[in-house]
Design a protein around this motif. Structure first.
Motif, PDB file in Angstrom:
ATOM      1  N   HIS A 137      55.623  33.247  22.480  1.00  0.00           N
ATOM      2  CA  HIS A 137      56.243  34.488  21.988  1.00  0.00           C
ATOM      3  C   HIS A 137      55.464  35.121  20.836  1.00  0.00           C
ATOM      4  N   LEU A 138      54.153  34.918  20.830  1.00  0.00           N
ATOM      5  CA  LEU A 138      53.308  35.545  19.816  1.00  0.00           C
ATOM      6  C   LEU A 138      52.702  36.851  20.338  1.00  0.00           C
ATOM      7  N   VAL A 139      52.571  36.950  21.648  1.00  0.00           N
ATOM      8  CA  VAL A 139      52.094  38.191  22.264  1.00  0.00           C
ATOM      9  C   VAL A 139      53.001  38.521  23.440  1.00  0.00           C
ATOM     10  N   GLU A 140      52.881  39.753  23.924  1.00  0.00           N
ATOM     11  CA  GLU A 140      53.661  40.158  25.088  1.00  0.00           C
ATOM     12  C   GLU A 140      52.835  41.141  25.914  1.00  0.00           C
ATOM     13  N   PHE A 141      53.156  41.233  27.179  1.00  0.00           N
ATOM     14  CA  PHE A 141      52.424  42.123  28.075  1.00  0.00           C
ATOM     15  C   PHE A 141      53.208  43.414  28.270  1.00  0.00           C
ATOM     16  N   GLY A 142      52.502  44.539  28.187  1.00  0.00           N
ATOM     17  CA  GLY A 142      53.142  45.834  28.326  1.00  0.00           C
ATOM     18  C   GLY A 142      53.543  46.126  29.755  1.00  0.00           C
ATOM     19  N   GLU A 143      54.481  47.036  29.923  1.00  0.00           N
ATOM     20  CA  GLU A 143      54.963  47.398  31.253  1.00  0.00           C
ATOM     21  C   GLU A 143      53.844  47.994  32.104  1.00  0.00           C
ATOM     22  N   LYS A 144      52.912  48.694  31.458  1.00  0.00           N
ATOM     23  CA  LYS A 144      51.801  49.307  32.178  1.00  0.00           C
ATOM     24  C   LYS A 144      50.517  48.490  32.037  1.00  0.00           C
ATOM     25  N   GLY A 145      50.678  47.220  31.667  1.00  0.00           N
ATOM     26  CA  GLY A 145      49.520  46.353  31.489  1.00  0.00           C
ATOM     27  C   GLY A 145      49.113  46.253  30.034  1.00  0.00           C
ATOM     28  N   GLY A 146      48.173  45.370  29.763  1.00  0.00           N
ATOM     29  CA  GLY A 146      47.705  45.180  28.402  1.00  0.00           C
ATOM     30  C   GLY A 146      48.485  44.085  27.687  1.00  0.00           C
ATOM     31  N   CYS A 147      47.810  43.457  26.739  1.00  0.00           N
ATOM     32  CA  CYS A 147      48.421  42.382  25.960  1.00  0.00           C
ATOM     33  C   CYS A 147      48.534  42.854  24.505  1.00  0.00           C
ATOM     34  N   PHE A 148      49.707  42.667  23.915  1.00  0.00           N
ATOM     35  CA  PHE A 148      49.960  43.159  22.567  1.00  0.00           C
ATOM     36  C   PHE A 148      50.549  42.056  21.681  1.00  0.00           C
ATOM     37  N   VAL A 149      50.168  42.072  20.400  1.00  0.00           N
ATOM     38  CA  VAL A 149      50.790  41.155  19.450  1.00  0.00           C
ATOM     39  C   VAL A 149      52.251  41.555  19.328  1.00  0.00           C
ATOM     40  N   LYS A 150      53.124  40.575  19.416  1.00  0.00           N
ATOM     41  CA  LYS A 150      54.555  40.872  19.386  1.00  0.00           C
ATOM     42  C   LYS A 150      54.977  41.360  18.002  1.00  0.00           C
ATOM     43  N   LYS A 151      55.764  42.428  17.975  1.00  0.00           N
ATOM     44  CA  LYS A 151      56.244  42.982  16.713  1.00  0.00           C
ATOM     45  C   LYS A 151      57.337  42.100  16.125  1.00  0.00           C
ATOM     46  N   ILE A 152      57.381  42.051  14.789  1.00  0.00           N
ATOM     47  CA  ILE A 152      58.402  41.278  14.089  1.00  0.00           C
ATOM     48  C   ILE A 152      59.459  42.237  13.552  1.00  0.00           C
ATOM     49  N   THR A 153      60.698  42.014  13.919  1.00  0.00           N
ATOM     50  CA  THR A 153      61.805  42.855  13.472  1.00  0.00           C
ATOM     51  C   THR A 153      62.371  42.312  12.158  1.00  0.00           C
ATOM     52  N   PRO A 154      63.173  43.108  11.454  1.00  0.00           N
ATOM     53  CA  PRO A 154      63.834  42.607  10.241  1.00  0.00           C
ATOM     54  C   PRO A 154      64.647  41.337  10.497  1.00  0.00           C
ATOM     55  N   ASP A 155      65.297  41.256  11.655  1.00  0.00           N
ATOM     56  CA  ASP A 155      66.062  40.043  11.991  1.00  0.00           C
ATOM     57  C   ASP A 155      65.127  38.847  12.155  1.00  0.00           C
ATOM     58  N   ASP A 156      63.946  39.082  12.766  1.00  0.00           N
ATOM     59  CA  ASP A 156      62.960  38.014  12.918  1.00  0.00           C
ATOM     60  C   ASP A 156      62.525  37.508  11.542  1.00  0.00           C
ATOM     61  N   ILE A 157      62.253  38.450  10.641  1.00  0.00           N
ATOM     62  CA  ILE A 157      61.788  38.092   9.299  1.00  0.00           C
ATOM     63  C   ILE A 157      62.828  37.247   8.585  1.00  0.00           C
ATOM     64  N   LYS A 158      64.090  37.626   8.696  1.00  0.00           N
ATOM     65  CA  LYS A 158      65.181  36.865   8.067  1.00  0.00           C
ATOM     66  C   LYS A 158      65.228  35.445   8.629  1.00  0.00           C
ATOM     67  N   GLU A 159      65.123  35.317   9.953  1.00  0.00           N
ATOM     68  CA  GLU A 159      65.175  33.998  10.572  1.00  0.00           C
ATOM     69  C   GLU A 159      63.963  33.152  10.181  1.00  0.00           C
ATOM     70  N   ILE A 160      62.795  33.797  10.099  1.00  0.00           N
ATOM     71  CA  ILE A 160      61.577  33.087   9.703  1.00  0.00           C
ATOM     72  C   ILE A 160      61.713  32.548   8.285  1.00  0.00           C
ATOM     73  N   ARG A 161      62.228  33.411   7.384  1.00  0.00           N
ATOM     74  CA  ARG A 161      62.408  32.982   5.994  1.00  0.00           C
ATOM     75  C   ARG A 161      63.381  31.814   5.898  1.00  0.00           C
ATOM     76  N   GLU A 162      64.483  31.881   6.650  1.00  0.00           N
ATOM     77  CA  GLU A 162      65.478  30.808   6.625  1.00  0.00           C
ATOM     78  C   GLU A 162      64.878  29.501   7.144  1.00  0.00           C
TER      79      GLU A 162
END
Length: 211
Positions: A56-81
């Motif tokens: 879950h560090l990268v994800e594939f776009g609907e039209k192709g391509g590989c992208f670094v997965k974005k971190i949401t505010p909720d992700d940041i909170k969980e990471i900190r915890e």
């Protein structure tokens, strides 16, 4: 070198760049560019991307391509915890061990971080920041704790490479907090080391969400 070994080496290199925030969320990872940069085949790159997607560090776009997965505010909170739970426990183990060699290694990482920032090598500074926290975990000698930490793929979420000079206060604050943690460990002041670590993580969460 075998293709699977090249794929694993490629995976580790890209993973390091993601976890140290040198590759931020939303950035596209171009197969051909990475193959040229790391001098490996596109097959090795593709396999590395698949492994990173599984973590879950990268994800594939609907039209192709590989992208670094974005971190949401909720992700940041969980990471900190999660980091607080794991790293406070690790500090407790280190405090009981009182290993002077570990203290020296942490001090060397702090020196490396300082040097990288002074020279303007902000990518290297981010990697040194990751190493500091990894060293705290590794130095416990607890294999299960290390495995949980590694499998969690915990990214660095507060230091920014973009417009790095505008974030110099963050780099300086990080340096000070790291050194304060080490000094507290050296003095045997467990409470101070924990308080500083929590302050460090809380600040990172606040600044990441505000960015």
């Amino acid at each position: 070198m075998k293709e699977d070994s090249l794929s694993y080496k490629t995976y580790l290199e890209i993973r390091k760049k993601i976890l140290s925030n040198q590759l931020v969320g939303g950035v596209r990872l171009v197969e051909s560019a990475w193959a040229k940069k790391l001098d490996v085949s596109r097959v090795a790159i593709r396999e590395a991307f698949m492994r990173l997607a599984g973590e879950h560090l990268v994800e594939f776009g609907e039209k192709g391509g590989c992208f670094v997965k974005k971190i949401t505010p909720d992700d940041i909170k969980e990471i900190r915890e999660l980091r607080e739970l794991i790293e406070v426990g690790a500090l407790k183990i280190l405090f009981n061990k009182r290993d002077k060699d570990v203290i020296k290694e942490l001090e060397l990482i702090c020196d490396d971080f300082t040097s990288m920032v002074e020279k303007g090598y902000f990518g290297g500074a981010c990697e040194a920041d990751v190493r500091f926290h990894e060293k705290i975990i590794e130095s416990t000698g607890n294999e299960r704790l290390c495995q949980i930490y590694n499998n969690s793929n915990i990214p660095l979420f507060h230091l920014k490479l973009g417009n790095a000079l505008s974030h110099m206060d963050d780099y300086k604050q990080t340096d000070m907090e790291h050194r304060k943690i080490v000094e507290a460990l050296k003095r045997g002041d467990f409470s101070q080391s924990v308080d500083t670590l929590i302050e460090h993580l809380d600040r990172g969460e606040r600044e990441s969400i505000e960015f």
